[in-house]
Enzyme design. Structure first.
Site, mmCIF file in Angstrom:
data_model
loop_
_atom_site.group_PDB
_atom_site.id
_atom_site.type_symbol
_atom_site.label_atom_id
_atom_site.label_comp_id
_atom_site.label_asym_id
_atom_site.label_seq_id
_atom_site.Cartn_x
_atom_site.Cartn_y
_atom_site.Cartn_z
ATOM 1 N N ASN A 62 34.335 85.344 9.575
ATOM 2 C CA ASN A 62 34.542 86.580 9.080
ATOM 3 C C ASN A 62 34.877 87.074 8.133
ATOM 4 O O ASN A 62 36.151 86.285 7.132
ATOM 5 C CB ASN A 62 35.419 88.120 10.089
ATOM 6 C CG ASN A 62 36.641 87.210 10.035
ATOM 7 O OD1 ASN A 62 36.871 86.302 10.698
ATOM 8 N ND2 ASN A 62 37.538 88.165 10.153
ATOM 9 N N GLU A 64 36.525 90.351 4.907
ATOM 10 C CA GLU A 64 36.556 91.018 4.911
ATOM 11 C C GLU A 64 36.539 91.564 3.464
ATOM 12 O O GLU A 64 36.454 90.914 2.356
ATOM 13 C CB GLU A 64 38.237 91.431 5.487
ATOM 14 C CG GLU A 64 38.431 91.052 6.886
ATOM 15 C CD GLU A 64 39.209 91.475 7.329
ATOM 16 O OE1 GLU A 64 40.387 91.293 6.683
ATOM 17 O OE2 GLU A 64 39.699 90.950 8.767
ATOM 18 N N CYS A 73 31.555 90.591 10.512
ATOM 19 C CA CYS A 73 32.232 89.995 11.925
ATOM 20 C C CYS A 73 31.491 88.442 11.039
ATOM 21 O O CYS A 73 29.640 88.276 10.580
ATOM 22 C CB CYS A 73 31.773 90.413 12.480
ATOM 23 S SG CYS A 73 32.424 91.583 13.553
ATOM 24 N N GLU A 75 30.187 86.390 13.728
ATOM 25 C CA GLU A 75 28.626 85.919 14.000
ATOM 26 C C GLU A 75 27.564 86.960 13.373
ATOM 27 O O GLU A 75 27.078 85.893 13.402
ATOM 28 C CB GLU A 75 29.189 86.954 15.300
ATOM 29 C CG GLU A 75 30.050 86.237 16.612
ATOM 30 C CD GLU A 75 31.111 87.701 16.384
ATOM 31 O OE1 GLU A 75 31.872 87.980 15.125
ATOM 32 O OE2 GLU A 75 31.901 88.238 17.237
ATOM 33 N N CYS A 112 31.645 91.791 18.881
ATOM 34 C CA CYS A 112 31.119 93.490 18.933
ATOM 35 C C CYS A 112 30.033 93.916 19.064
ATOM 36 O O CYS A 112 29.585 93.100 19.099
ATOM 37 C CB CYS A 112 31.944 94.334 17.812
ATOM 38 S SG CYS A 112 30.322 93.859 16.195
ATOM 39 N N CYS A 115 27.139 92.810 16.638
ATOM 40 C CA CYS A 115 26.762 91.706 16.527
ATOM 41 C C CYS A 115 25.752 91.546 17.742
ATOM 42 O O CYS A 115 24.922 90.230 17.976
ATOM 43 C CB CYS A 115 28.353 90.489 16.646
ATOM 44 S SG CYS A 115 29.313 90.564 15.374
HETATM 45 N N1 THU Z 1 35.677 90.591 13.861
HETATM 46 C C1 THU Z 1 35.052 89.089 13.742
HETATM 47 O O1 THU Z 1 34.717 88.462 13.500
HETATM 48 N N2 THU Z 1 34.127 89.245 15.409
HETATM 49 C C2 THU Z 1 34.023 90.475 16.231
HETATM 50 O O2 THU Z 1 32.887 90.148 17.261
HETATM 51 C C3 THU Z 1 35.109 91.348 16.446
HETATM 52 C C4 THU Z 1 35.882 91.272 15.016
HETATM 53 C C5 THU Z 1 36.711 90.903 12.394
HETATM 54 C C6 THU Z 1 36.084 91.531 11.656
HETATM 55 C C7 THU Z 1 37.487 91.717 10.695
HETATM 56 O O3 THU Z 1 37.272 91.252 10.265
HETATM 57 C C8 THU Z 1 38.588 91.118 11.883
HETATM 58 O O4 THU Z 1 37.456 90.969 13.001
HETATM 59 C C9 THU Z 1 39.180 92.315 12.932
HETATM 60 O O5 THU Z 1 38.800 93.450 13.922
#
Ligand code: THU
Length: 157
Positions: A62, A64, A73, A75, A112, A115
């Site tokens: 991920n 940010e 994310c 994925e 999520c 994804c």
């Molecule tokens: N996140 C992912 O990378 N994958 C997911 O399936 C759910 C959430 C990340 C997004 C964000 O950087 C952190 O997790 C918190 O939500």
């Protein structure tokens, strides 16, 4: 009126060591990818590893951003990178892991909705089932195809 039901089947393992060798390698790649996350805001490090039909594995994590919605994310980072770098190869599996404070999360992180939709697209593109491994410290869930995480996939266009 008819009552309809959708059943979802998946396997649960207690440890990465219970997995068959190829799945274990993919699960470990997802765990490794959590260390590559850039998550200064949530401090929730997610790693994903995409497997191609020829055995190649591509990792993502991920990413940010101070403008929160601009982040992505793990994925989708992995899937888009995989597709962008090897557009003619079929993806056959993805493993996902998450860690906090350097510890792999006990319960597997579940992807999520956005994804899942992107996974569905690459499964549709390849025409092969995309297996999903959700990797927790002492719980690993294995789904044979994206449909098990996203029933009634939109693919009508
Ligand atoms: N996140 C992912 O990378 N994958 C997911 O399936 C759910 C959430 C990340 C997004 C964000 O950087 C952190 O997790 C918190 O939500």
């Amino acid at each position: 009126m008819t009552n309809k039901e959708i059943k979802i089947a998946y396997l649960e393992y207690q440890s990465i060591d219970e997995l068959e060798a190829k799945d274990k390698e993919l699960a470990q790649a997802a765990v490794e990818a959590t260390e590559l996350a850039y998550a200064p805001y949530s401090k929730f490090n997610v790693g994903a590893a995409v497997l191609f039909e020829d055995g190649v594995i591509i990792k993502g994590s991920n990413q940010e951003n101070a403008a929160y919605p601009s982040g992505l994310c793990a994925e989708r980072t992995a899937l888009f990178y995989a597709s962008a770098s090897r557009p003619d190869k079929a993806m056959t599996a993805i493993a996902i892991a998450a860690s906090q404070d350097g510890q792999l999360c006990e319960t597997p992180a579940t992807p999520c909705g956005a994804c899942r939709q992107v996974m569905a697209q690459y499964q549709l593109k390849s025409g092969l089932p995309m297996m999903v491994l959700l990797v927790g410290a002492h719980k690993i869930w294995k789904f044979e195809k994206i449909d098990d995480l996203l029933p009634l996939i939109f693919d009508s266009i």
